[in-house]
Write an enzyme that holds these catalytic residues in place. Structure first.
Site, PDB file in Angstrom:
ATOM      1  N   HIS A 166      -2.338  -1.159  -4.304  1.00 18.14           N
ATOM      2  CA  HIS A 166      -3.793  -1.145  -4.456  1.00 18.14           C
ATOM      3  C   HIS A 166      -4.278   0.291  -4.323  1.00 18.14           C
ATOM      4  O   HIS A 166      -3.497   1.205  -4.096  1.00 18.14           O
ATOM      5  CB  HIS A 166      -4.478  -2.064  -3.436  1.00 18.14           C
ATOM      6  CG  HIS A 166      -4.352  -1.624  -2.010  1.00 18.14           C
ATOM      7  ND1 HIS A 166      -4.960  -2.289  -0.984  1.00 18.14           N
ATOM      8  CD2 HIS A 166      -3.700  -0.579  -1.421  1.00 18.14           C
ATOM      9  CE1 HIS A 166      -4.681  -1.687   0.165  1.00 18.14           C
ATOM     10  NE2 HIS A 166      -3.921  -0.653  -0.082  1.00 18.14           N
ATOM     11  N   SER A 191       0.834  -1.195   0.000  1.00 16.04           N
ATOM     12  CA  SER A 191       0.000   0.000   0.000  1.00 16.04           C
ATOM     13  C   SER A 191       0.877   1.256   0.000  1.00 16.04           C
ATOM     14  O   SER A 191       1.658   1.464  -0.918  1.00 16.04           O
ATOM     15  CB  SER A 191      -0.953  -0.064   1.193  1.00 16.04           C
ATOM     16  OG  SER A 191      -1.891   0.967   1.160  1.00 16.04           O
TER      17      SER A 191
END
Length: 202
Positions: A126, A101
């Site tokens: 993501h 992330s």
């Protein structure tokens, strides 16, 4: 029983006796920085402060940021990324363990050609997620608009720094995409996969 942060001896120039300092303090003096937790405002401010201070102290010596992070808050992560672009020294990013992330966003923000992953490291990218699902509808709509802007910002940076086309990054950000070190290299997130036992970080 926790042992706390280990202490190591350090001798200041001109001093005869060494003093005991925590290991991170000692490593910071060698321009080695660590992100080993979730990204939040506290660690972001610490890293930003260290990068700025070390840049003022000597703007010709590179900085090394070791990352083992599951991700975290977007805005504090962007603050770290922007500081890396702002300070004069090159910032090497080194992924050890996991850069997921916002951890992977900070990893990709290292100086191009100076982004490295250890052989067994994992990388995940993501889209940013909201933490305000229970907010009133009006606030949720504003939150959704802000999330869309943040997603566009993150996507643009990944496109710029990986060399991948927009459609590839956009598809990747639709879901959690985990990569090995070599896959992250092929994807342009890191430039080098470390070879074991070289003993050389340069």
């Amino acid at each position: 029983m926790p042992i706390g942060v280990p202490k190591v001896p350090f001798r200041s120039p001109g001093e005869e006796d060494a003093v005991w300092v925590d290991v991170y303090n000692r490593l910071h003096r060698e321009r080695l920085l660590f992100l080993g937790q979730e990204v939040d405002s506290e660690i972001s401010n610490q890293l930003v402060g260290l990068m700025v201070y070390l840049s003022i102290e000597d703007d010709t010596r590179d900085l090394y940021l070791f990352i083992n992070s599951p991700g975290g808050w977007v805005i504090p992560g962007i603050a770290i990324y922007d500081t890396m672009q702002f300070v004069p020294p090159d910032v090497h990013t080194i992924c050890m363990g996991l850069a997921a992330s916002m951890g992977s966003f900070i990893l990709v923000g290292g100086e191009i050609t100076k982004r490295l992953a250890f052989p067994h490291a994992r990388v995940m990218i993501h889209q940013p997620a909201s933490s305000f699902y229970e907010a009133p509808t009006g606030e949720f709509i504003l939150e959704a608009e802000e999330l869309l802007k943040l997603r566009e910002t993150l996507t643009r940076v990944y496109v710029q720094r990986t060399g991948n086309p927009l459609w590839v990054i956009s598809e990747d950000m639709e879901r959690d995409v985990f990569m090995s070190a070599t896959e992250a290299q092929a994807h342009g997130i890191v430039d080098v996969v470390a070879v074991e036992n070289t003993g050389d970080f340069t």
